[in-house]
Design a protein around this motif. Sequence first.
Motif, PDB file in Angstrom:
ATOM      1  N   SER A 143      18.985 -76.836 -13.000  1.00  0.00           N
ATOM      2  CA  SER A 143      20.100 -77.089 -12.094  1.00  0.00           C
ATOM      3  C   SER A 143      19.659 -77.273 -10.638  1.00  0.00           C
ATOM      4  N   GLU A 144      18.366 -77.091 -10.389  1.00  0.00           N
ATOM      5  CA  GLU A 144      17.853 -77.207  -9.027  1.00  0.00           C
ATOM      6  C   GLU A 144      17.475 -78.652  -8.716  1.00  0.00           C
ATOM      7  N   ASN A 145      17.603 -79.010  -7.477  1.00  0.00           N
ATOM      8  CA  ASN A 145      17.162 -80.306  -7.000  1.00  0.00           C
ATOM      9  C   ASN A 145      15.636 -80.353  -7.127  1.00  0.00           C
ATOM     10  N   ILE A 146      15.093 -81.376  -7.798  1.00  0.00           N
ATOM     11  CA  ILE A 146      13.650 -81.445  -8.045  1.00  0.00           C
ATOM     12  C   ILE A 146      12.867 -81.499  -6.730  1.00  0.00           C
ATOM     13  N   ALA A 147      13.340 -82.258  -5.772  1.00  0.00           N
ATOM     14  CA  ALA A 147      12.647 -82.350  -4.479  1.00  0.00           C
ATOM     15  C   ALA A 147      12.602 -80.991  -3.789  1.00  0.00           C
ATOM     16  N   GLN A 148      13.690 -80.251  -3.883  1.00  0.00           N
ATOM     17  CA  GLN A 148      13.740 -78.924  -3.283  1.00  0.00           C
ATOM     18  C   GLN A 148      12.789 -77.970  -4.016  1.00  0.00           C
ATOM     19  N   GLY A 149      12.749 -78.078  -5.351  1.00  0.00           N
ATOM     20  CA  GLY A 149      11.830 -77.255  -6.136  1.00  0.00           C
ATOM     21  C   GLY A 149      10.383 -77.549  -5.789  1.00  0.00           C
ATOM     22  N   LEU A 150      10.042 -78.833  -5.636  1.00  0.00           N
ATOM     23  CA  LEU A 150       8.678 -79.212  -5.253  1.00  0.00           C
ATOM     24  C   LEU A 150       8.318 -78.679  -3.873  1.00  0.00           C
ATOM     25  N   ASP A 151       9.277 -78.704  -2.975  1.00  0.00           N
ATOM     26  CA  ASP A 151       9.032 -78.210  -1.625  1.00  0.00           C
ATOM     27  C   ASP A 151       8.740 -76.708  -1.636  1.00  0.00           C
TER      28      ASP A 151
ATOM     29  N   LEU B  56       0.167 -83.635 -15.484  1.00  0.00           N
ATOM     30  CA  LEU B  56       1.165 -82.780 -14.870  1.00  0.00           C
ATOM     31  C   LEU B  56       2.354 -82.706 -15.811  1.00  0.00           C
ATOM     32  N   GLU B  57       2.678 -81.504 -16.227  1.00  0.00           N
ATOM     33  CA  GLU B  57       3.782 -81.279 -17.159  1.00  0.00           C
ATOM     34  C   GLU B  57       4.942 -80.671 -16.380  1.00  0.00           C
ATOM     35  N   LEU B  58       6.096 -81.275 -16.479  1.00  0.00           N
ATOM     36  CA  LEU B  58       7.286 -80.777 -15.805  1.00  0.00           C
ATOM     37  C   LEU B  58       8.206 -80.153 -16.847  1.00  0.00           C
ATOM     38  N   VAL B  59       8.551 -78.893 -16.633  1.00  0.00           N
ATOM     39  CA  VAL B  59       9.434 -78.175 -17.549  1.00  0.00           C
ATOM     40  C   VAL B  59      10.714 -77.845 -16.798  1.00  0.00           C
ATOM     41  N   LEU B  60      11.825 -78.328 -17.319  1.00  0.00           N
ATOM     42  CA  LEU B  60      13.132 -77.992 -16.755  1.00  0.00           C
ATOM     43  C   LEU B  60      13.735 -76.908 -17.617  1.00  0.00           C
ATOM     44  N   SER B  61      14.093 -75.796 -17.008  1.00  0.00           N
ATOM     45  CA  SER B  61      14.575 -74.656 -17.771  1.00  0.00           C
ATOM     46  C   SER B  61      15.784 -74.036 -17.090  1.00  0.00           C
ATOM     47  N   ASP B  62      16.760 -73.652 -17.896  1.00  0.00           N
ATOM     48  CA  ASP B  62      17.917 -72.937 -17.358  1.00  0.00           C
ATOM     49  C   ASP B  62      17.553 -71.500 -17.005  1.00  0.00           C
ATOM     50  N   GLU B  63      16.441 -71.008 -17.548  1.00  0.00           N
ATOM     51  CA  GLU B  63      16.027 -69.626 -17.333  1.00  0.00           C
ATOM     52  C   GLU B  63      15.144 -69.453 -16.104  1.00  0.00           C
ATOM     53  N   ALA B  64      14.647 -70.540 -15.531  1.00  0.00           N
ATOM     54  CA  ALA B  64      13.763 -70.461 -14.366  1.00  0.00           C
ATOM     55  C   ALA B  64      14.559 -70.095 -13.128  1.00  0.00           C
ATOM     56  N   ILE B  65      14.143 -69.034 -12.463  1.00  0.00           N
ATOM     57  CA  ILE B  65      14.825 -68.603 -11.239  1.00  0.00           C
ATOM     58  C   ILE B  65      14.215 -69.288 -10.031  1.00  0.00           C
ATOM     59  N   SER B  66      12.896 -69.312  -9.984  1.00  0.00           N
ATOM     60  CA  SER B  66      12.208 -70.005  -8.901  1.00  0.00           C
ATOM     61  C   SER B  66      11.097 -70.862  -9.508  1.00  0.00           C
ATOM     62  N   PRO B  67      10.652 -71.891  -8.798  1.00  0.00           N
ATOM     63  CA  PRO B  67       9.608 -72.754  -9.335  1.00  0.00           C
ATOM     64  C   PRO B  67       8.342 -71.956  -9.649  1.00  0.00           C
ATOM     65  N   ARG B  68       7.675 -72.330 -10.759  1.00  0.00           N
ATOM     66  CA  ARG B  68       6.454 -71.649 -11.182  1.00  0.00           C
ATOM     67  C   ARG B  68       5.405 -72.688 -11.528  1.00  0.00           C
ATOM     68  N   VAL B  69       4.194 -72.505 -11.013  1.00  0.00           N
ATOM     69  CA  VAL B  69       3.077 -73.419 -11.264  1.00  0.00           C
ATOM     70  C   VAL B  69       2.038 -72.674 -12.083  1.00  0.00           C
ATOM     71  N   GLU B  70       1.566 -73.320 -13.166  1.00  0.00           N
ATOM     72  CA  GLU B  70       0.543 -72.722 -14.016  1.00  0.00           C
ATOM     73  C   GLU B  70      -0.599 -73.716 -14.194  1.00  0.00           C
ATOM     74  N   LEU B  71      -1.817 -73.235 -14.081  1.00  0.00           N
ATOM     75  CA  LEU B  71      -3.001 -74.036 -14.375  1.00  0.00           C
ATOM     76  C   LEU B  71      -3.376 -73.731 -15.812  1.00  0.00           C
ATOM     77  N   LEU B  72      -3.294 -74.724 -16.691  1.00  0.00           N
ATOM     78  CA  LEU B  72      -3.550 -74.540 -18.113  1.00  0.00           C
ATOM     79  C   LEU B  72      -4.955 -75.013 -18.457  1.00  0.00           C
ATOM     80  N   ASP B  73      -5.381 -74.775 -19.698  1.00  0.00           N
ATOM     81  CA  ASP B  73      -6.674 -75.269 -20.157  1.00  0.00           C
ATOM     82  C   ASP B  73      -6.710 -76.782 -20.045  1.00  0.00           C
ATOM     83  N   GLY B  74      -7.874 -77.278 -19.712  1.00  0.00           N
ATOM     84  CA  GLY B  74      -8.005 -78.716 -19.560  1.00  0.00           C
ATOM     85  C   GLY B  74      -7.457 -79.145 -18.215  1.00  0.00           C
TER      86      GLY B  74
END
Length: 93
Positions: free
Chosen positions: A30-38, A2-20
């Motif tokens: 700037s978002e609360n991680i728990a809120q982003g996960l929710d 699981l790769e976590l990317v923190l970005s100033d450009e992200a407006i809403s959380p985004r999930v991507e399924l990558l190779d492998g």
Amino acid sequence: MLELVLSDEAISPRVELLDGPRVRLTISASENIAQGLDLCRTELLYAVETALVNLLEVESAPARIFVRSPNLNEVIATVDPEVIYGSQAIVRP
């Protein structure tokens, strides 16, 4: 993995399924991680489940070995054992 990317450009959380067996979660720095996960819980669970199925059943995800340096601060090699040792090198439950 699981790769976590923190970005100033992200407006809403985004999930991507990558190779492998890799899933990337991008959330605002700037978002609360728990809120982003929710906000992306369903998509994240689906992606993690799919990555595990790919690894364990479909065998479309290559296995990886991470070799760490003695001080445990850096990964010094990443090896795909199937390329080096053949398909018998991968142990699957």
